[in-house]
Motif scaffolding. Structure first.
Motif, short mmCIF file in Angstrom:
data_model
loop_
_atom_site.label_atom_id
_atom_site.label_comp_id
_atom_site.label_asym_id
_atom_site.label_seq_id
_atom_site.Cartn_x
_atom_site.Cartn_y
_atom_site.Cartn_z
N LYS A 17 0.84 -1.19 0.00
CA LYS A 17 0.00 0.00 0.00
C LYS A 17 0.88 1.25 0.00
O LYS A 17 1.81 1.37 0.79
N LYS A 18 0.57 2.16 -0.90
CA LYS A 18 1.32 3.40 -1.02
C LYS A 18 0.37 4.55 -1.35
O LYS A 18 -0.73 4.34 -1.86
N THR A 19 0.81 5.76 -1.07
CA THR A 19 0.10 6.96 -1.51
C THR A 19 0.41 7.17 -2.99
O THR A 19 1.57 7.16 -3.38
N VAL A 20 -0.63 7.38 -3.81
CA VAL A 20 -0.46 7.35 -5.27
C VAL A 20 -1.13 8.56 -5.93
O VAL A 20 -2.28 8.87 -5.66
N SER A 21 -0.39 9.22 -6.83
CA SER A 21 -0.94 10.28 -7.65
C SER A 21 -0.40 10.10 -9.07
O SER A 21 0.80 10.25 -9.30
N ILE A 22 -1.29 9.74 -10.00
CA ILE A 22 -0.90 9.46 -11.38
C ILE A 22 -1.40 10.59 -12.27
O ILE A 22 -2.56 11.01 -12.16
N HIS A 23 -0.54 11.07 -13.17
CA HIS A 23 -0.90 12.16 -14.07
C HIS A 23 -0.46 11.78 -15.49
O HIS A 23 0.69 11.41 -15.70
N TRP A 24 -1.40 11.90 -16.46
CA TRP A 24 -1.09 11.44 -17.82
C TRP A 24 -1.91 12.22 -18.82
O TRP A 24 -3.07 12.56 -18.58
N MET A 25 -1.31 12.51 -19.97
CA MET A 25 -2.03 13.13 -21.07
C MET A 25 -2.67 12.03 -21.92
O MET A 25 -2.01 11.07 -22.31
N LYS A 26 -3.95 12.21 -22.23
CA LYS A 26 -4.66 11.18 -22.99
C LYS A 26 -4.12 11.01 -24.40
O LYS A 26 -4.20 9.93 -24.98
N GLU A 27 -3.56 12.08 -24.96
CA GLU A 27 -3.04 12.03 -26.33
C GLU A 27 -1.53 11.83 -26.36
O GLU A 27 -0.90 12.08 -27.39
N ASP A 28 -0.95 11.37 -25.27
CA ASP A 28 0.50 11.15 -25.22
C ASP A 28 0.89 10.06 -26.22
O ASP A 28 0.44 8.92 -26.12
#
Length: 388
Positions: free
Chosen positions: A182-193
């Motif tokens: 278990k970890k603290t998670v923040s994912i960020h991504w461009m849909k058109e990458d």
């Protein structure tokens, strides 16, 4: 020399000749027979004011900031520096070998040569935590995080295999073999990458740097990674969250650790190399999680409110031992030799200035009376150390 006069001379010598421990400092360590360079950045604001408990050292949260392939520590520091300053976080930014990190499926020279970047970062955290890099900078071993972009995002997520890393933020890059911790998670991504595909890199979806050739498994996109983290963190579901413009963010509900994903409708992969519009938001996300160790986050004040029994701007770990081991040497607690005056004036300057400087009054995080510390053996997990 009289004790009071000697202290006065020491004070003015420290103030005039000692460089500030805050801001960016480039340093090196040797690991795996390689000389590794990194930058450590202590918030400028931490070098002023008074500690809520001035007789003891404070422990600061740290974020390991990892750059993209072909980039440098300076680029990732430029992205997260303002946020780290705002929320009083130490940044630790290593430089990859030939501007690359080995994150199993990505990327470059570091991957080709099998460089042990996970081991290097663990050793770096160990040395910083034990005062071997900056003797009077006290880092909490309960609040170590990683953030990274692209190649750095892959490595940041891979670092979750380390017990020391409490959580991470991955920007446009994440390993496809997820851990079970278990970890603290923040994912960020461009849909058109199109460089690191939002829907995954595999045999049917080409990505940069041969990622799709290194990964032999099925395509695992950002959404599937988020769903897996919801499962790992025991979330009951997820909800839409209005965090930023231009992105759809979803946050896990009923989770044991904060878990979220932000998907961006516009932008290209290279946009985030020097500027990420939600950098301060990411640091705030980390700060709120760190606050939960010994306090409750006040959204109105944008600061941490301490629980009963905790104190200060930061929580603390092993502070009693740290204060004993890192307190300034004075004629009262060390054998006094008058011939050592000049040596003390020059040699202890950074030590005393560091202890006085790395404190201030504004509350951000909270300290607790007991915590864990590192073992001397870098290959063993951290265990609780008996009180001195």
């Amino acid at each position: 020399m009289g004790g009071w006069l000697r202290r006065l001379l020491l004070f003015f010598s420290f103030t005039v000749v000692s460089p500030s421990p805050c801001g960016r400092q480039t340093k090196q360590i040797t690991f795996g027979r390689l000389e590794r360079t990194f930058v450590i950045r202590v918030p400028e604001a931490v070098c002023s004011g008074q500690s809520p408990k001035a007789s003891q050292l404070e422990s600061l949260p740290v974020i390991v900031a990892l750059h993209c392939k072909g980039c440098t520590s300076a680029s990732i520091l430029d992205v997260f520096e303002n946020g780290a300053e705002q929320y009083d976080m130490v940044l630790l930014a290593p430089d990859g070998i030939d501007r690359s990190f080995n994150a199993k499926v990505c990327c470059g020279t570091a991957l080709e040569q099998g460089v042990d970047d996970v081991g290097f970062i663990r050793e770096l955290l160990l040395q910083v935590r034990r005062g071997r890099i900056m003797p009077n900078l006290q880092i909490s071993d309960r609040a170590m995080y990683a953030v990274g972009f692209s190649n750095g995002g892959f490595l940041a997520s891979q670092l979750t295999q380390l017990r020391e890393i409490r959580g991470f933020a991955a920007l446009a890059g994440h390993v496809y073999k997820l851990p079970s911790k278990k970890k603290t998670v923040s994912i960020h991504w461009m849909k058109e990458d199109s460089v690191v595909n939002y829907n995954g890199c595999c045999s049917t979806r080409s990505c940069c740097c041969g990622i799709n050739q290194k990964w032999s498994g099925p395509c695992i996109g950002a959404e599937a990674i988020f769903q897996k983290w919801l499962e790992i963190n025991g979330c009951e579901g997820d909800l839409l969250e209005n965090v930023t413009s231009g992105a759809e963010c979803r946050v896990g509900s009923g989770c044991s650790r904060p878990t979220r994903i932000c998907s961006y409708n516009t932008g290209t992969h290279g946009d985030w190399e020097h500027h990420f519009q939600d950098a301060s938001n990411v640091v705030r996300f980390v700060a709120k999680d760190a606050c939960s160790i010994g306090g409750t986050w006040d959204d109105h004040a944008n600061a941490c409110q301490c629980h009963s029994g905790a104190y200060g701007r930061f929580w603390q770990d092993g502070h009693t031992n740290a204060a004993k081991s890192k307190s300034p040497v004075t004629p009262e607690n060390h054998g006094y030799d008058p011939w050592q005056d000049i040596v003390l004036i020059g040699g202890l300057a950074a030590s005393v200035l560091g202890i006085v400087g790395l404190t201030r009054s504004r509350l951000r995080f909270c300290m607790e009376e007991d915590d864990e510390d590192y073992d001397d053996d870098e290959h063993q997990p951290m265990t609780r150390r008996p009180a001195a």
